[in-house]
Design a protein around this motif. Structure first.
Motif, PDB file in Angstrom:
ATOM      1  N   GLN A 177      -5.558 -63.931  15.764  1.00 25.26           N
ATOM      2  CA  GLN A 177      -5.380 -62.567  15.266  1.00 25.26           C
ATOM      3  C   GLN A 177      -4.240 -62.495  14.247  1.00 25.26           C
ATOM      4  OE1 GLN A 177      -7.234 -59.929  15.965  1.00 25.26           O
ATOM      5  NE2 GLN A 177      -8.314 -60.411  17.857  1.00 25.26           N
ATOM      6  N   GLN A 178      -3.158 -63.189  14.539  1.00 24.23           N
ATOM      7  CA  GLN A 178      -1.997 -63.143  13.643  1.00 24.23           C
ATOM      8  C   GLN A 178      -2.279 -63.842  12.318  1.00 24.23           C
ATOM      9  OE1 GLN A 178       0.931 -64.953  16.230  1.00 24.23           O
ATOM     10  NE2 GLN A 178       1.490 -63.000  17.187  1.00 24.23           N
ATOM     11  N   LYS A 179      -2.952 -64.983  12.364  1.00 23.24           N
ATOM     12  CA  LYS A 179      -3.279 -65.701  11.132  1.00 23.24           C
ATOM     13  C   LYS A 179      -4.244 -64.892  10.277  1.00 23.24           C
ATOM     14  CE  LYS A 179      -4.412 -69.659  13.145  1.00 23.24           C
ATOM     15  NZ  LYS A 179      -4.837 -71.089  13.291  1.00 23.24           N
ATOM     16  N   TYR A 180      -5.200 -64.261  10.927  1.00 19.15           N
ATOM     17  CA  TYR A 180      -6.150 -63.445  10.170  1.00 19.15           C
ATOM     18  C   TYR A 180      -5.439 -62.267   9.509  1.00 19.15           C
ATOM     19  CZ  TYR A 180      -9.791 -60.117   9.090  1.00 19.15           C
ATOM     20  OH  TYR A 180     -10.587 -59.206   8.436  1.00 19.15           O
ATOM     21  N   ALA A 181      -4.560 -61.598  10.247  1.00 17.46           N
ATOM     22  CA  ALA A 181      -3.821 -60.470   9.673  1.00 17.46           C
ATOM     23  C   ALA A 181      -2.975 -60.913   8.490  1.00 17.46           C
ATOM     24  CB  ALA A 181      -2.942 -59.821  10.749  1.00 17.46           C
ATOM     25  N   ALA A 182      -2.349 -62.079   8.603  1.00 21.70           N
ATOM     26  CA  ALA A 182      -1.534 -62.599   7.493  1.00 21.70           C
ATOM     27  C   ALA A 182      -2.410 -62.908   6.284  1.00 21.70           C
ATOM     28  CB  ALA A 182      -0.772 -63.840   7.942  1.00 21.70           C
ATOM     29  N   ALA A 183      -3.596 -63.449   6.518  1.00 17.21           N
ATOM     30  CA  ALA A 183      -4.510 -63.759   5.413  1.00 17.21           C
ATOM     31  C   ALA A 183      -4.981 -62.482   4.724  1.00 17.21           C
ATOM     32  CB  ALA A 183      -5.699 -64.563   5.927  1.00 17.21           C
ATOM     33  N   VAL A 184      -5.264 -61.451   5.510  1.00 18.75           N
ATOM     34  CA  VAL A 184      -5.666 -60.167   4.926  1.00 18.75           C
ATOM     35  C   VAL A 184      -4.546 -59.611   4.063  1.00 18.75           C
ATOM     36  CG1 VAL A 184      -6.207 -57.761   5.444  1.00 18.75           C
ATOM     37  CG2 VAL A 184      -7.329 -59.596   6.727  1.00 18.75           C
ATOM     38  N   ASN A 185      -3.348 -59.616   4.600  1.00 14.00           N
ATOM     39  CA  ASN A 185      -2.202 -59.065   3.861  1.00 14.00           C
ATOM     40  C   ASN A 185      -1.907 -59.857   2.595  1.00 14.00           C
ATOM     41  OD1 ASN A 185      -1.856 -57.074   5.801  1.00 14.00           O
ATOM     42  ND2 ASN A 185      -0.380 -58.274   6.991  1.00 14.00           N
ATOM     43  N   ALA A 186      -2.238 -61.142   2.591  1.00 18.02           N
ATOM     44  CA  ALA A 186      -2.015 -61.987   1.412  1.00 18.02           C
ATOM     45  C   ALA A 186      -3.171 -61.919   0.418  1.00 18.02           C
ATOM     46  CB  ALA A 186      -1.780 -63.426   1.851  1.00 18.02           C
ATOM     47  N   GLY A 187      -4.177 -61.096   0.713  1.00 11.57           N
ATOM     48  CA  GLY A 187      -5.305 -60.945  -0.202  1.00 11.57           C
ATOM     49  C   GLY A 187      -6.274 -62.108  -0.202  1.00 11.57           C
ATOM     50  N   LYS A 188      -6.345 -62.855   0.902  1.00  9.72           N
ATOM     51  CA  LYS A 188      -7.188 -64.048   0.934  1.00  9.72           C
ATOM     52  C   LYS A 188      -8.559 -63.810   1.554  1.00  9.72           C
ATOM     53  CE  LYS A 188      -3.221 -67.158   1.058  1.00  9.72           C
ATOM     54  NZ  LYS A 188      -2.522 -68.252   1.786  1.00  9.72           N
ATOM     55  N   ILE A 189      -8.793 -62.633   2.106  1.00  9.54           N
ATOM     56  CA  ILE A 189     -10.076 -62.331   2.734  1.00  9.54           C
ATOM     57  C   ILE A 189     -10.932 -61.430   1.857  1.00  9.54           C
ATOM     58  CG2 ILE A 189     -11.217 -61.311   4.734  1.00  9.54           C
ATOM     59  CD1 ILE A 189      -9.748 -63.888   5.384  1.00  9.54           C
ATOM     60  N   SER A 190     -10.334 -60.406   1.292  1.00  7.13           N
ATOM     61  CA  SER A 190     -11.111 -59.396   0.564  1.00  7.13           C
ATOM     62  C   SER A 190     -11.915 -59.941  -0.612  1.00  7.13           C
ATOM     63  CB  SER A 190     -10.191 -58.268   0.086  1.00  7.13           C
ATOM     64  OG  SER A 190      -9.162 -58.755  -0.753  1.00  7.13           O
ATOM     65  N   PRO A 191     -11.463 -60.986  -1.344  1.00  2.56           N
ATOM     66  CA  PRO A 191     -12.283 -61.444  -2.473  1.00  2.56           C
ATOM     67  C   PRO A 191     -13.680 -61.933  -2.098  1.00  2.56           C
ATOM     68  CG  PRO A 191     -10.051 -62.277  -2.672  1.00  2.56           C
ATOM     69  CD  PRO A 191     -10.168 -61.685  -1.300  1.00  2.56           C
TER      70      PRO A 191
END
Length: 411
Positions: free
Chosen positions: A186-200
């Protein structure tokens, strides 16, 4: 164009690009409660074509779509229906397949085999699962011989019970380790979202709710970034009284679709298509259905042997998190720490969801993106467990690595 039937030869096969819908919870109030499964697949394919204008639609040789529960709007030869609904030329064929959770992964490997021998150049592959409308196993009729002839144990058809069985088989893989792994996901996913790595990689999906009107899905719906070990420690254990598997350390029921383009590397370079990663080898393997989650261990061993590699050659892992204990059993077998940074850098299915047949391509989309960020890594793995006691593994090569040798012709 593809080689003639009399001159098939081995070719390099590449993952060009992939996208997915945001993943939604499979409940009456979830994103896609009023959206058809095939429309999720169509939306994904249309967006993939839009993002890759160099790809002539008429050059697509096949469309392969997977679904585990092939009924209703997930049935009717899904690959062909999605191709037609997406506006591809009538000349583009398509079909559907099922390997439960590894449906989309199998679509990729089937495409790779066809491309690799020169029978095809470009294949669209993907998966969709609307678990809200089509629960896993709904309306299925398992043969009574499974139980009457003791081919499998009575509980082997329940995936949650098979996860409990893994805890039994490996007592050192405790509930506390599973919970800690789940929180880290959960924490790694949240960090990836905040870093803009999921939305693209996400395709916005228009939503229509008869009561609430129109909306737009742009983010995954299931993540719980505030999850703590303390908060999930006492959740119910639905698969066994006093068990170890809970909603906190397992993937949630999910709706969503994924799609990717596979191509011969020579064709990709001819058309100016992206080369996201090169397929090195793949393997599927079976284990006892009662310990379904252990499947990725033998499938990875087979894939590594076929590639002439060892586990030490793998610099990135994208492992599907059906259950935390399933991933831990893989890591434990290979002597990899629970918190190894090479594993699921962006988090995994425990956080973002697992829409069964579509998850294999989701792993590939994320590995391809991570390859760009890690040119020092040459090889990566996507792997997952599969219902009824199987595992699937695909090994990929990073085109951004210094030792990557591009194909310059029809090699």
């Amino acid at each position: 164009m593809a080689n003639s039937a009399t001159s098939y030869q081995a070719r390099k096969v590449v993952f060009v690009d992939g996208v997915r819908t945001p993943f939604g919870k499979a409940k009456p109030d979830g994103y896609y409660a009023h959206t058809r499964a095939d429309d999720l697949a169509v939306k994904s394919l249309r967006e993939l074509l839009r993002r890759n204008p160099e790809l002539p639609p008429e050059r697509i040789d096949d469309v392969i779509f997977a679904a585990t529960t092939q009924q209703g709007d997930q049935g009717l030869t899904l690959g062909r229906t999605v191709a037609l609904l997406s506006g591809l030329p009538n000349t583009v064929p398509g079909f559907a397949l099922d390997r439960m959770c590894a449906g989309a992964m199998t679509a990729v490997t089937v495409a790779a085999g066809s491309i690799g021998i020169g029978a095809q150049d470009i294949v669209v592959t993907g998966g969709v699962e609307h678990m809200g409308n089509h629960p896993m196993g709904f309306d299925a009729s398992p043969n009574p011989r499974f139980l009457s002839e003791k081919i499998v144990a009575p509980d082997a058809l329940n995936m949650g019970v098979t996860a409990e069985n893994l805890h039994d088989k490996f007592p050192h893989l405790t509930k506390e380790r599973s919970d800690a792994y789940a929180v880290a996901s959960q924490q790694k996913y949240a960090a990836a979202v905040n870093a803009g790595k999921i939305s693209p990689d996400l395709v916005p999906v228009a939503l229509r709710n008869p009561e609430l009107g129109w909306g737009l899905a742009t983010t995954d719906e299931l993540a719980r970034p505030d999850t703590t070990v303390e908060g999930i420690a006492n959740l119910k254990t639905p698969f066994r009284v006093g068990g170890k598997v809970t909603a906190g350390n397992a993937s949630p029921l999910t709706d969503g679709a994924t799609v990717a383009v596979m191509a011969g590397e020579d064709t990709a370079r001819e058309l100016g298509l992206n080369v996201g990663m090169r397929l090195v080898s793949y393997a599927f393997a079976g284990v006892e259905p009662e310990i379904m989650g252990y499947g990725p261990v033998p499938s990875t061993e087979k894939a590594l042997e076929r590639a002439g590699l060892s586990i030490d050659d793998i610099g990135l892992f994208e492992l599907n998190e059906a259950f935390a204990v399933q991933v831990l059993s893989f890591l434990d077998h290979y002597g990899i720490a629970d918190d190894d940074p090479r594993v699921n850098e962006y988090g995994g299915a425990i956080a973002m969801g697992h829409p069964l047949a579509s998850s294999g391509v989701r792993l590939m989309i994320q590995l391809s993106r991570q390859f760009k960020e890690h040119p020092e890594v040459r090889y990566g793995v996507t792997a997952m467990c599969i219902g009824l006691g199987m595992g699937g593994t695909v090994i990929w090569e990073n085109p951004h690595h210094a030792d990557f040798a591009p194909v310059t012709g029809n090699e």
